[in-house]
Structure formats: structure tokens, C-alpha cells
Enzyme design. Structure first.
Site, PDB file in Angstrom:
ATOM      1  CG  ASP A  55     109.819 -42.223 102.630  1.00  0.00           C
ATOM      2  OD1 ASP A  55     108.911 -41.251 102.540  1.00  0.00           O
ATOM      3  OD2 ASP A  55     109.780 -43.308 103.432  1.00  0.00           O
ATOM      4  CB  VAL A  56     108.072 -37.251 100.904  1.00  0.00           C
ATOM      5  CG1 VAL A  56     108.042 -36.933  99.400  1.00  0.00           C
ATOM      6  CG2 VAL A  56     106.683 -38.093 100.887  1.00  0.00           C
ATOM      7  CG  ASN A  82     102.146 -35.409  92.494  1.00  0.00           C
ATOM      8  OD1 ASN A  82     101.023 -35.463  92.391  1.00  0.00           O
ATOM      9  ND2 ASN A  82     103.052 -36.597  92.289  1.00  0.00           N
ATOM     10  CE1 TYR A 150      94.890 -39.965  98.387  1.00  0.00           C
ATOM     11  CE2 TYR A 150      92.664 -38.836  97.966  1.00  0.00           C
ATOM     12  CZ  TYR A 150      94.024 -39.100  97.660  1.00  0.00           C
ATOM     13  OH  TYR A 150      94.378 -38.638  96.581  1.00  0.00           O
TER      14      TYR A 150
END
Length: 243
Positions: A55-56, A82, A150
Site C-alpha cells: 500500500d503506497v 502513478n 483530488y
């Protein structure tokens, strides 16, 4: 031309498409995402694919993934940074704090952690240097309605790119950013379908292959050259107040 590249968010969408291109071209490719089964599908049995389950947003998991790839291939030439998520659209006063926290954890902290690991490895390796390509978004330029999480995190990525580009100059580390709007992925097609059901116009899209070609071009440059920012978007964007 071949080299080594680690791709975050490699289990689907743009990450998987980019990974498939680099795998086909003979690069050693680190495939980092949470879903092992999906990463195995992207790898498709190719020996030059390296599944890195992480998990980033988890610092220890990211560090372990990068260390595993370094142990397997010896060096890191390129990071395609990404991984990202889009939480449900809402006005800021209706955004659950859990959605904000998750967006920041993945879209900003996750990209920071991956860039941090890559920068450190590129700085230590012999010969030193490498390239970081951050996946921003058209939302780093033009917001979409109800997308405060976002939009804010993608604007932050532009700052990350500029800082890494500056700090990496003396170390042979180049950093650039690709801002995409809108690549045809399963996620975007779902958003488009939902919008059409509400009577909204179709979302202008570009084929993902165009994004893959752009990342391939950026990754293949000699380190004395850099695409600092590339915006790749559907010609008919923006439209009706949308980014």
C-alpha cells in the site's frame, strides 16, 4: 533501449498499461500495488516483471518494495509515480474526513513516500542518478466540480515535482510530470456512464495507448534532458465547467 522501472498503482488502469509496454520492451519492471492477484495478471508470467505488494500509504511497505526491487535488479533507472484514487464527489462541507484523509494518504503521502524511496536509491547507486515521473492530472490545472480532495492533492504534486527537479539537479536525478485528461480507463468509463444516466454530455477521452507512448518517451530521454511538464488531454476538454 532497456532499463529498470518501478511503477506504483501497477495493478490496473494507466499503471498496468504502462507496465505492459515496458515489460514487452524488455525492461525490468517493478509492479507495486496492493492486489497481488491483479499484479500477477499484469506480469503475465514474464520473468522481467517483479510483483511488489504494498500500500503506497504504508511507509514500511513502500520501503520494503523498493528494497526488494533493488535487490533483484541492482539499480533503479525510472520511477513512474502513478498510484492515486478519486474519492466520491461532494461539496467541501459534505466531504467525510475519512475521504479527505484517504485521498491525502494515497495521492500525496503515497507519492511522497515512493519519490522519497526512489530519490534515495538513485542518490546512492553507482552510477548515481535516475528519473522520477509523477502522474499529476489535468486537475492540477483545472478543477472538477465536487472534487476538492483530488484537486488539492494533485496541485500538491506539481509542487513535489518542482522541488524534486530542483533538489535532484546536482545528483543526476531528473523529475518531470505528466498531467492527463482524460485517459480511457475502466474507472473513467464508469464515471462517464453515470454522468450520461443523469443527462450529462459524454466525457471527452483519449486512448490509454497515447499516455503509454508519452511515458515511454519521457522515460527514454538521456538524463541531461527532461520533460518538466507534459499535459496530454482530449482536445474537447474542458467543457461545461468541467476540467
Amino acid at each position: 533501449m532497456s532499463g529498470t522501472i518501478l511503477i506504483t498503482g501497477a495493478s490496473g488502469g494507466i499503471g498496468a498499461a504502462v507496465a505492459d509496454r515496458f515489460l514487452a520492451e524488455g525492461w525490468e519492471v517493478g509492479l507495486l500495488a496492493r492486489r497481488a492477484a491483479a499484479l500477477q495478471e499484469v506480469r503475465a508470467g514474464r520473468a522481467n516483471g517483479h510483483v511488489l505488494v504494498a500500500d503506497v500509504a504504508d511507509p514500511e511497505a513502500v520501503a520494503a518494495g523498493f528494497a526488494s526491487f533493488e535487490a533483484a535488479v541492482g539499480r533503479l533507472d525510472v520511477l513512474f509515480n502513478n498510484a492515486g484514487i478519486f474519492v466520491p464527489a461532494a461539496m467541501i462541507d459534505e466531504v467525510p474526513l475519512a475521504d479527505w484523509d484517504r485521498a491525502v494518504a494515497v495521492n500525496l503521502t503515497g507519492m511522497f513516500l515512493a519519490a522519497r524511496a526512489a530519490f534515495g536509491q538513485m542518490r546512492r547507486q553507482d552510477p548515481a542518478g535516475g528519473r522520477i515521473i509523477n502522474n499529476g492530472s489535468i486537475s492540477a490545472h483545472v478543477p472538477r466540480e465536487g472534487a476538492v480532495c483530488y484537486t488539492a492533492t494533485k496541485h500538491a504534486i506539481t509542487g513535489l515535482t518542482k522541488q524534486l527537479s530542483l533538489d535532484g539537479r546536482a545528483l543526476g536525478i531528473a523529475c518531470g510530470q505528466i498531467d492527463i485528461g482524460n485517459a480511457r480507463t475502466e474507472l473513467l468509463e464508469g464515471i462517464d456512464a453515470a454522468g450520461r444516466a443523469r443527462g450529462e454530455p459524454p466525457v471527452p477521452m483519449i486512448e490509454t495507448d497515447l499516455v503509454v507512448d508519452a511515458v515511454w518517451q519521457m522515460a527514454g530521454l538521456p538524463l541531461e534532458a527532461n520533460v518538466q511538464f507534459m499535459t496530454l488531454m482530449a482536445t474537447k476538454m474542458p467543457y461545461i465547467g468541467r476540467g
